[in-house]
Design a protein around this motif. Structure first.
Motif, PDB file in Angstrom:
ATOM      1  N   GLN A  14       0.843  -1.154  -0.021  1.00 56.62           N
ATOM      2  CA  GLN A  14      -0.040  -0.003   0.117  1.00 56.62           C
ATOM      3  C   GLN A  14       0.935   1.383   0.084  1.00 56.62           C
ATOM      4  O   GLN A  14       1.636   1.349   0.964  1.00 56.62           O
ATOM      5  N   ARG A  15       0.878   1.986  -1.175  1.00 63.80           N
ATOM      6  CA  ARG A  15       1.494   3.179  -0.972  1.00 63.80           C
ATOM      7  C   ARG A  15       0.810   4.165  -1.902  1.00 63.80           C
ATOM      8  O   ARG A  15       0.041   4.085  -2.638  1.00 63.80           O
ATOM      9  N   ASP A  16       1.035   5.486  -1.705  1.00 64.11           N
ATOM     10  CA  ASP A  16       0.223   6.386  -2.384  1.00 64.11           C
ATOM     11  C   ASP A  16       1.280   7.430  -3.471  1.00 64.11           C
ATOM     12  O   ASP A  16       0.570   7.969  -4.478  1.00 64.11           O
ATOM     13  N   PRO A  66      -3.746   2.165  -3.532  1.00 66.79           N
ATOM     14  CA  PRO A  66      -3.516   3.553  -2.617  1.00 66.79           C
ATOM     15  C   PRO A  66      -4.264   3.474  -1.520  1.00 66.79           C
ATOM     16  O   PRO A  66      -5.020   2.559  -1.058  1.00 66.79           O
ATOM     17  N   GLN A  67      -4.180   4.585  -0.505  1.00 70.28           N
ATOM     18  CA  GLN A  67      -4.922   4.593   0.498  1.00 70.28           C
ATOM     19  C   GLN A  67      -6.387   4.671   0.318  1.00 70.28           C
ATOM     20  O   GLN A  67      -6.773   5.215  -0.681  1.00 70.28           O
ATOM     21  N   HIS A  69      -8.890   5.865   2.316  1.00 72.65           N
ATOM     22  CA  HIS A  69      -9.480   7.033   2.785  1.00 72.65           C
ATOM     23  C   HIS A  69      -8.245   7.582   3.909  1.00 72.65           C
ATOM     24  O   HIS A  69      -7.754   6.887   4.458  1.00 72.65           O
ATOM     25  N   LEU A  70      -8.295   8.996   4.084  1.00 72.26           N
ATOM     26  CA  LEU A  70      -7.704   9.532   5.013  1.00 72.26           C
ATOM     27  C   LEU A  70      -8.130   9.224   6.185  1.00 72.26           C
ATOM     28  O   LEU A  70      -7.176   9.196   7.255  1.00 72.26           O
ATOM     29  N   ARG A  72      -8.525   6.783   8.371  1.00 73.32           N
ATOM     30  CA  ARG A  72      -8.772   5.248   8.378  1.00 73.32           C
ATOM     31  C   ARG A  72      -9.272   4.589   9.586  1.00 73.32           C
ATOM     32  O   ARG A  72      -9.797   3.526   9.641  1.00 73.32           O
ATOM     33  N   GLU A  84     -11.897   6.241  -1.625  1.00 71.50           N
ATOM     34  CA  GLU A  84     -11.158   6.793  -2.987  1.00 71.50           C
ATOM     35  C   GLU A  84     -11.559   5.761  -4.178  1.00 71.50           C
ATOM     36  O   GLU A  84     -11.272   4.629  -3.997  1.00 71.50           O
ATOM     37  N   TYR A  87      -8.895   3.581  -5.245  1.00 74.15           N
ATOM     38  CA  TYR A  87      -8.986   2.499  -4.178  1.00 74.15           C
ATOM     39  C   TYR A  87      -9.612   1.324  -4.617  1.00 74.15           C
ATOM     40  O   TYR A  87      -9.341  -0.185  -4.610  1.00 74.15           O
TER      41      TYR A  87
END
Length: 220
Positions: A14-16, A66-67, A69-70, A72, A84, A87
């Motif tokens: 998982q990375r942005d 990707p993440q 949602h901010l 978490r 997202e 995602y």
């Protein structure tokens, strides 16, 4: 019919950030042995882990997400429409990737259902626990050793049925038939591919040891 092969490895990262190396490049480089000219024991241990992972996964597939949602801490309470969009899209792609690499599990020439596979995993754990240092290599050796013994038994039973003395040509003919049957059995039942070459060499060595003895007996 094929031998049991360790499962493929799927690395979910998982990375942005999207710049730099791909996740597949990152995994490929991480699994490569690093030089250890000074004999550092910690580097050796990490290299052994890399080797074990290489044995257990001939094909390591990397996939990134990707993440979602901010926030978490609230993910469990969110619907897909709140996550997202990228995602959600990548998550569905991940399902397709998993479906494309999974295969039926084969052990000793037959497929296993869920219950049988759990039983097989329990045998693996027992084999690991018997070793001083649990490792993929020792696990493979434990299984292949038992299979080699069965193959040698097949070969010996074939030759022990002979009433000596017999012509050397006849002995050679029976040897070739028995040798072929033993190797065929090994091909169907051996564990993994990485150690198969070493194991088949051991089998050939043990079989070769028995041939001169038979030739000596049949010459009298």
């Amino acid at each position: 019919e094929i031998a049991f092969e360790p499962a493929k490895l799927l690395w979910l990262i998982q990375r942005d950030f999207l710049q730099g190396k791909s996740v597949q490049q990152m995994v490929n480089e991480a699994l490569q042995r690093v030089p250890n000219d000074n004999g550092n024991k910690y580097i050796d241990e990490v290299n052994q882990i890399r080797d074990s992972l290489a044995v257990m996964g001939n094909n390591s597939t990397a996939f990134s997400l990707p993440q979602p949602h901010l926030q978490r801490t609230k993910l469990c309470d969110m619907d897909d429409k709140e996550l997202e969009p990228l995602y959600v899209t990548r998550r569905e792609q991940l399902k397709q990737v998993v479906g494309s690499i999974i295969k039926p599990k084969f052990v000793q020439g037959k497929t296993l259902n869920g219950k049988e596979f759990v039983s097989f995993l329990q045998q693996i754990l027992e084999a690991l626990n018997k070793g001083e240092i649990p490792s993929t290599g020792s696990l493979v050796e434990i299984f292949n050793k038992a299979i080699l013994e069965r193959c040698l038994k097949v070969y010996k039973e074939k030759l022990e049925g002979l009433r000596l003395p017999v012509p050397v040509e006849k002995l050679q003919q029976i040897h070739e038939v028995a040798n072929g049957e033993a190797k065929l059995l090994f091909d169907k039942q051996h564990f993994g591919k990485h150690h198969a070459v070493q194991s088949i060499l051991k089998l050939e060595d043990e079989i070769t040891k028995g041939v001169p003895c038979r030739c000596t007996k049949t010459s009298f």
